[in-house]
Design a protein around this motif. Structure first.
Motif, short mmCIF file in Angstrom:
data_model
loop_
_atom_site.label_atom_id
_atom_site.label_comp_id
_atom_site.label_asym_id
_atom_site.label_seq_id
_atom_site.Cartn_x
_atom_site.Cartn_y
_atom_site.Cartn_z
N LYS A 24 -0.93 -5.49 -15.85
CA LYS A 24 -0.64 -6.94 -15.68
C LYS A 24 -0.74 -6.97 -14.37
CE LYS A 24 0.08 -10.84 -17.24
NZ LYS A 24 -1.08 -11.80 -17.53
N PHE A 72 -10.45 -10.13 -3.83
CA PHE A 72 -9.85 -8.08 -4.16
C PHE A 72 -9.92 -7.61 -2.89
CE2 PHE A 72 -11.00 -4.22 -5.90
CZ PHE A 72 -9.67 -4.13 -6.64
N LEU A 73 -11.10 -7.92 -1.73
CA LEU A 73 -11.23 -6.73 -1.28
C LEU A 73 -10.64 -8.05 0.20
CD1 LEU A 73 -15.15 -5.39 -1.52
CD2 LEU A 73 -12.88 -4.22 -1.74
N GLN A 130 -13.81 -5.94 -18.64
CA GLN A 130 -14.14 -6.82 -19.71
C GLN A 130 -15.81 -7.46 -18.64
OE1 GLN A 130 -11.67 -10.82 -17.97
NE2 GLN A 130 -9.96 -9.37 -18.51
N ASP A 131 -15.77 -7.25 -17.08
CA ASP A 131 -18.08 -7.25 -17.17
C ASP A 131 -17.94 -6.00 -15.74
OD1 ASP A 131 -20.27 -8.03 -16.21
OD2 ASP A 131 -19.84 -10.17 -16.02
N ARG A 135 -2.70 -4.12 -8.28
CA ARG A 135 -4.47 -3.88 -7.98
C ARG A 135 -5.19 -2.92 -8.09
NH1 ARG A 135 -7.44 -5.00 -3.30
NH2 ARG A 135 -8.57 -3.29 -2.75
N PHE A 165 -14.34 -13.64 -15.76
CA PHE A 165 -13.82 -12.64 -16.39
C PHE A 165 -12.69 -12.74 -17.87
CE2 PHE A 165 -14.22 -10.47 -12.17
CZ PHE A 165 -14.83 -9.87 -12.63
N PRO A 166 -14.04 -12.97 -18.74
CA PRO A 166 -13.40 -13.81 -19.38
C PRO A 166 -12.10 -14.15 -20.05
CG PRO A 166 -14.72 -12.17 -20.77
CD PRO A 166 -14.16 -12.11 -19.41
N GLU A 181 -19.13 -2.10 -3.74
CA GLU A 181 -18.73 -2.52 -2.53
C GLU A 181 -18.14 -2.76 -1.17
OE1 GLU A 181 -18.29 -0.10 -4.89
OE2 GLU A 181 -17.49 1.63 -3.72
N ARG A 195 -20.82 -15.02 -15.73
CA ARG A 195 -20.50 -13.29 -15.62
C ARG A 195 -18.84 -13.68 -15.40
NH1 ARG A 195 -24.97 -9.37 -14.87
NH2 ARG A 195 -23.11 -8.52 -16.51
N GLU A 243 -6.31 -15.98 -12.38
CA GLU A 243 -6.45 -14.74 -11.58
C GLU A 243 -8.21 -14.56 -11.09
OE1 GLU A 243 -3.95 -11.88 -14.65
OE2 GLU A 243 -5.51 -13.23 -16.17
N VAL A 302 -15.06 -4.30 -6.78
CA VAL A 302 -13.95 -2.89 -7.56
C VAL A 302 -14.97 -2.20 -7.17
CG1 VAL A 302 -13.21 -2.83 -9.48
CG2 VAL A 302 -12.94 -4.56 -8.59
N LYS A 362 -5.37 -4.77 -11.87
CA LYS A 362 -6.54 -5.92 -12.49
C LYS A 362 -8.50 -5.42 -12.20
CE LYS A 362 -2.80 -9.42 -10.43
NZ LYS A 362 -2.84 -10.18 -9.15
N ALA A 363 -8.76 -4.78 -11.13
CA ALA A 363 -9.75 -3.87 -11.52
C ALA A 363 -9.56 -2.97 -12.77
CB ALA A 363 -9.66 -2.61 -10.65
N MET A 391 -9.22 -12.77 -7.95
CA MET A 391 -10.45 -11.88 -7.92
C MET A 391 -11.02 -11.43 -6.81
SD MET A 391 -9.83 -9.54 -10.52
CE MET A 391 -10.96 -7.75 -9.82
N ALA A 451 -17.25 -6.77 -11.76
CA ALA A 451 -16.17 -5.37 -11.25
C ALA A 451 -17.09 -5.67 -9.26
CB ALA A 451 -15.47 -5.00 -11.82
N ARG A 470 -9.13 -3.72 -15.43
CA ARG A 470 -9.45 -5.10 -16.63
C ARG A 470 -10.68 -5.86 -16.26
NH1 ARG A 470 -4.93 -9.56 -16.46
NH2 ARG A 470 -4.60 -8.98 -14.29
N ALA A 471 -10.62 -5.91 -14.83
CA ALA A 471 -11.94 -6.73 -14.54
C ALA A 471 -13.24 -5.55 -14.44
CB ALA A 471 -12.38 -6.89 -13.45
N MET A 479 -9.41 -13.31 -18.14
CA MET A 479 -8.50 -13.62 -17.33
C MET A 479 -8.78 -15.37 -16.84
SD MET A 479 -9.44 -10.73 -14.24
CE MET A 479 -8.91 -9.18 -14.65
#
Ligand SMILES: Nc1ncnc2c1ncn2[C@@H]1O[C@H](COP(=O)(O)OP(=O)(O)OP(=O)(O)O)[C@@H](O)[C@H]1O
Ligand SMILES: [Mg+2]
Lengths: 300, 235
Positions: free
Chosen positions: A168, B102-103, A181-182, A171, B88-89, B71, B86, B95, A191, A174-175, B99, A186, A177-178, B91
């Motif tokens: 939950k 992220f970087l 999901q896709d 980092r 994230f369904p 990445e 796309r 969130e 990611v 979350k990566a 994402m 991601a 979960r991403a 989240m």
């Protein structure tokens, strides 16, 4: 009533062991839609490593709890290395192959690991030392729940809460979960999906190894084949809860463990598997995607 | 800023990109138009390293990126809003935005950027806790663009942002693309089937057919081009 509590406690213990293993199946499936048939073997290897380590530590004069903790730690590290390597050599090269190919590779790895331990160790059952001490405070309820059972329940619960928090809030969680999901999206947010998959295998393997150590110490014996049945049961639990769904795996495992315990206690232990798989069939008829699984959305 | 040189991309044995060359200069809005299946989305996925080219080169700010993992490419500031959004369904809106970062290392400015995208798309602020998968198509498109902006792109790649949206929403989204280009100095590479609106927004355009670039010119000239008019503008 007391008999019922006793059965419930043993059902929860079984269930939490199944859960520790089922989480590995479900997390891997959630991310790469692969049923990692070799996962049960990781659990078995965890138990073997712990057995060897505890033998060595006993010689050096270590005592019960410290052996348990060190053995579990080293087993977890070994299992992590096995899980990581397994993915790297058996599944990663097949990432873009038809879905049947990695599945067959998984079955092959399972057979390979079983036979490797069979040859390197022995086909016989080996005695596993009871590493979990008897706590005095458990004395009054020892007929319902023993110290070993308490340790298993608490350790499993801590592992699962830890996993939930990781998924939950961190980092990497979350990566994960991403990616689940896709996967393409991601990658498009940066990611490193290969790393996420490796970490998923490592986490699953660590949990399975913890399960292996706890079971070895609880049952008192292990052999090269224990991963097979435990793997089948844990996989059943994962499907029961909805494969790919983390809380589902825990719920499915507890339902399965309790069903088996009640069936064994009230009917006959010969029937526990019949009931376990009967519940699976029943639930899949009523809820094809499992207890907490989401109905698969078909794209039209 | 972005250069594609004789890029060939394959799906198995099928060649989707056939020796295409494209240039996007800093500060521009460049559009790529073409019919279904022409290879527009493949172009963007090739630039991002998701479907790397079999031959040819791609440079971003002078760095060769055609063999880089996605990445690393994203880390250079090349950020895509892909076809179909796309989101994230499972989240939440927040969130999903997170994402996008992220970087990023500069975690302090993230709140400022969230405020910025909520200012661009106030509806997202109201929906901040809602699951991405339950947003409407238009809201998802706004979220997809916002998520990309959270990465602070140098070059924003947009794949058919108008697809399936009502004319009013399309207008709003195109205005915001313009605004991002002007206020944030973000270079934009826009894939569209909605050729008319895309060419009105863009500085230059490329026309793609069957994996080839068949035409390139200023957007103004393309709008006047007879071939473009009959094939893509329905005139
Ligand atoms: N994953 C894939 N596997 C095989 N072929 C693919 C794949 N993705 C795209 N193609 C093929 O490559 C060609 C180019 O597809 P692409 O998605 O790039 O077109 P497009 O211009 O974006 O079309 P649209 O406007 O419909 O989105 C098409 O012929 C398509 O069938
Ligand atoms: Mg497309």
């Amino acid at each position: 009533m007391e008999y019922f509590l006793e059965l419930s406690s043993s059902g929860l213990v079984r269930g939490s062991i199944y859960a520790l293993i089922a989480l590995g199946y479900t997390m891997v499936y959630g991310i790469i839609q692969l049923i990692n048939f070799a996962h049960g073997e990781i659990y078995m290897i965890g138990a073997f490593v712990a057995l060897i380590v505890s033998g060595v530590l006993t010689i050096y004069g270590f005592s019960g709890v410290s052996i348990l903790i060190l053995a579990a730690l080293i087993a977890a590290i070994y299992a992590a290395a096995y899980g990581y390597t397994l993915e790297k050599i058996a599944y990663r090269p097949l990432r873009n192959a038809p879905r049947l190919s990695p599945l067959i590779s998984a079955i092959g790895m399972s057979l390979f690991l079983q036979n490797y331990v069979l040859l390197a160790q022995t086909p016989d059952f080996l005695r596993f030392p009871a590493l979990i001490p008897d706590f005095e405070f458990m004395e009054p309820i020892a007929h319902i729940m023993g110290s070993a059972e308490l340790v298993i329940l608490v350790t499993s619960a801590i592992s699962m809460v830890g996993l939930t928090v990781l998924i939950k809030y961190t980092r990497i969680g979350k990566a994960m979960r991403a990616t689940q999901q896709d996967m393409v999206m991601a990658r498009l947010v940066g990611v490193n999906v290969d790393n996420v998959i490796s970490v998923t295998f490592i986490i699953g393997s660590v949990l399975a190894a913890i399960g292996g150590v706890l079971v070895g110490s609880y049952i008192g014996q292990i052999n090269f084949y224990i991963g097979f049945m435990a793997g089948v049961k844990a996989f059943t639990a994962a499907v029961l809860g909805g494969i790919g769904n983390v809380p589902g795996a825990v719920l499915g495992a507890l339902v399965l463990g309790l069903t088996e315990a009640y069936a064994a206690g009230y009917i006959s232990s010969a029937y526990e598997d019949v009931f376990a798989f009967g519940v699976l069939v029943l639930i899949l008829i009523l809820r094809p995607s499992g207890l907490l699984g989401k109905a698969v959305k078909q794209k039209v | 800023m972005l250069e594609l040189r004789n890029v060939d991309t394959y799906y198995g044995n099928i060649q989707a990109l056939k020796g295409i060359s494209i240039d996007v200069n800093e500060g521009e809005i460049v559009t790529l138009i073409g019919a279904n299946g022409a290879g527009k989305s493949t172009t963007l996925m090739t630039v991002c390293g998701v479907t790397p080219p079999r031959s040819g080169e791609v440079y971003f700010m002078g760095t060769p990126i055609h063999q880089m993992p996605t990445e690393k490419i994203v880390a250079l500031g090349l950020v895509q809003v892909p076809e179909g959004r796309r989101i994230f369904p499972t989240m939440s809106v927040l969130e999903n935005l997170e994402m996008g970062t992220f970087l990023r290392r500069d975690k302090n400015d993230i709140q400022k950027d969230i405020d910025y995208v909520f200012d661009l798309f106030p509806i997202l602020a109201q929906r901040r806790s809602q699951m991405g998968g339950t947003l409407s198509g238009g809201e998802q498109q706004m979220l997809a663009i916002s998520r990309a902006l959270m990465a602070r792109p140098r070059l924003l790649l947009l794949d058919e942002p108008s697809l399936g949206l009502a004319p009013l929403i399309i207008k709003q989204i195109f205005e915001i693309i313009k605004k991002i280009n002007q206020e944030q100095k973000t270079t934009v590479f826009l894939v569209e089937q909605n050729a008319n609106q895309a060419l009105k927004l863009a500085d230059r355009g490329y026309v793609m057919e069957n994996g080839h670039i068949t035409l390139t010119d200023t957007a103004e000239n393309l709008l006047d081009n007879e071939q473009v008019k009959s094939a893509y503008l329905g005139l």
